[in-house]
Design a protein around this motif. Structure first.
Motif, short mmCIF file in Angstrom:
data_model
loop_
_atom_site.label_atom_id
_atom_site.label_comp_id
_atom_site.label_asym_id
_atom_site.label_seq_id
_atom_site.Cartn_x
_atom_site.Cartn_y
_atom_site.Cartn_z
N GLY A 1 14.48 -53.28 20.35
CA GLY A 1 13.84 -54.53 20.78
C GLY A 1 14.85 -55.59 21.16
O GLY A 1 14.78 -56.17 22.26
N LEU A 2 15.79 -55.85 20.28
CA LEU A 2 16.82 -56.85 20.59
C LEU A 2 17.71 -56.38 21.72
O LEU A 2 18.14 -57.17 22.57
CB LEU A 2 17.65 -57.17 19.35
CG LEU A 2 16.99 -58.05 18.32
CD1 LEU A 2 17.90 -58.23 17.10
CD2 LEU A 2 16.65 -59.41 18.90
N GLY A 3 18.00 -55.08 21.74
CA GLY A 3 18.83 -54.54 22.81
C GLY A 3 18.22 -54.75 24.18
O GLY A 3 18.92 -55.15 25.12
N ILE A 4 16.93 -54.53 24.31
CA ILE A 4 16.25 -54.72 25.60
C ILE A 4 16.36 -56.17 26.05
O ILE A 4 16.70 -56.46 27.20
CB ILE A 4 14.78 -54.28 25.50
CG1 ILE A 4 14.67 -52.77 25.43
CG2 ILE A 4 13.97 -54.81 26.70
CD1 ILE A 4 13.30 -52.26 25.04
N VAL A 5 16.09 -57.08 25.15
CA VAL A 5 16.14 -58.50 25.50
C VAL A 5 17.57 -58.92 25.85
O VAL A 5 17.80 -59.60 26.86
CB VAL A 5 15.56 -59.36 24.36
CG1 VAL A 5 15.79 -60.83 24.62
CG2 VAL A 5 14.07 -59.07 24.19
N GLY B 1 7.60 -58.20 33.48
CA GLY B 1 8.72 -57.78 32.64
C GLY B 1 8.91 -58.71 31.45
O GLY B 1 9.18 -58.26 30.34
N LEU B 2 8.78 -60.00 31.69
CA LEU B 2 8.91 -60.97 30.59
C LEU B 2 7.80 -60.78 29.56
O LEU B 2 8.06 -60.83 28.35
CB LEU B 2 8.88 -62.40 31.13
CG LEU B 2 10.12 -62.84 31.89
CD1 LEU B 2 9.88 -64.20 32.55
CD2 LEU B 2 11.33 -62.89 30.97
N ILE B 3 6.59 -60.55 30.04
CA ILE B 3 5.47 -60.31 29.12
C ILE B 3 5.71 -59.04 28.31
O ILE B 3 5.51 -59.01 27.09
CB ILE B 3 4.13 -60.25 29.89
CG1 ILE B 3 3.79 -61.64 30.44
CG2 ILE B 3 3.01 -59.72 29.00
CD1 ILE B 3 2.63 -61.65 31.43
N GLY B 4 6.17 -57.99 28.98
CA GLY B 4 6.45 -56.74 28.29
C GLY B 4 7.52 -56.91 27.22
O GLY B 4 7.38 -56.41 26.10
N MET B 5 8.58 -57.64 27.55
CA MET B 5 9.62 -57.89 26.55
C MET B 5 9.09 -58.74 25.40
O MET B 5 9.45 -58.52 24.24
CB MET B 5 10.84 -58.55 27.18
CG MET B 5 11.66 -57.57 27.98
SD MET B 5 13.28 -58.21 28.45
CE MET B 5 12.87 -59.73 29.24
N GLY B 6 8.23 -59.67 25.70
CA GLY B 6 7.61 -60.49 24.66
C GLY B 6 6.79 -59.62 23.71
O GLY B 6 6.81 -59.83 22.49
N LEU B 7 6.08 -58.64 24.25
CA LEU B 7 5.30 -57.73 23.42
C LEU B 7 6.20 -56.86 22.54
O LEU B 7 5.87 -56.59 21.38
CB LEU B 7 4.39 -56.86 24.29
CG LEU B 7 3.23 -57.60 24.97
CD1 LEU B 7 2.55 -56.70 26.00
CD2 LEU B 7 2.24 -58.11 23.94
N ILE B 8 7.33 -56.45 23.08
CA ILE B 8 8.27 -55.65 22.30
C ILE B 8 8.81 -56.48 21.13
O ILE B 8 8.84 -56.03 19.99
CB ILE B 8 9.44 -55.14 23.18
CG1 ILE B 8 8.91 -54.08 24.15
CG2 ILE B 8 10.58 -54.58 22.33
CD1 ILE B 8 9.88 -53.71 25.25
N VAL B 9 9.21 -57.71 21.42
CA VAL B 9 9.72 -58.59 20.37
C VAL B 9 8.63 -58.86 19.34
O VAL B 9 8.88 -58.83 18.12
CB VAL B 9 10.26 -59.91 20.97
CG1 VAL B 9 10.56 -60.93 19.88
CG2 VAL B 9 11.52 -59.63 21.80
N ALA B 10 7.40 -59.09 19.81
CA ALA B 10 6.29 -59.30 18.87
C ALA B 10 6.09 -58.08 17.98
O ALA B 10 5.86 -58.21 16.78
CB ALA B 10 5.01 -59.62 19.64
N GLY B 11 6.20 -56.90 18.55
CA GLY B 11 6.06 -55.67 17.76
C GLY B 11 7.13 -55.55 16.70
O GLY B 11 6.85 -55.17 15.56
N VAL B 12 8.36 -55.87 17.05
CA VAL B 12 9.45 -55.82 16.08
C VAL B 12 9.21 -56.84 14.96
O VAL B 12 9.41 -56.55 13.78
CB VAL B 12 10.82 -56.06 16.77
CG1 VAL B 12 11.93 -56.28 15.74
CG2 VAL B 12 11.16 -54.90 17.69
#
Length: 110
Positions: free
Chosen positions: A65-69, A87-98
């Protein structure tokens, strides 16, 4: 060393290595290629130490998660690459999941 700090160092090394991977131009440039190899060695050694304390699923979720961001940010700063709203929304979802995994899951090592 604190496992979470070690994970941060491992993630930073992975981000440096991945950023240098583009600059290595398929391992045809020696200095960026050396940075890739050394950074990945540090990253995976650090991750191996982290896995003594933090469960692999939790550690890898934070790592990825952090790596992607951070890689996306590095690509923007170093290479001028852009990301769109999806892409920003997708990364936000990944961070939210973590965050959910670390804050609310019983699998997390607190």
């Amino acid at each position: 060393m604190n496992a979470w700090l070690a994970l941060g160092v491992a993630i930073a090394a992975e981000v440096i290595g991945t950023s240098a991977l583009k600059a290595s131009e398929g391992f045809t440039r020696p200095w960026p290629s050396l940075v890739v190899v050394v950074s990945y060695a540090v990253a995976f050694y650090g991750l191996s130490l982290v896995l003594r304390t933090i469960p692999v699923g939790i550690a890898y979720a934070v790592w990825s998660g952090l790596g992607i961001v951070l890689i996306t940010l590095a690509a923007w700063v170093l290479y001028g690459q852009r990301i769109d709203l999806a892409g920003l929304i997708g990364m936000g979802l990944i961070v939210a999941g973590v965050l959910v995994l670390n804050l609310f899951s019983k699998a997390s090592a607190h």
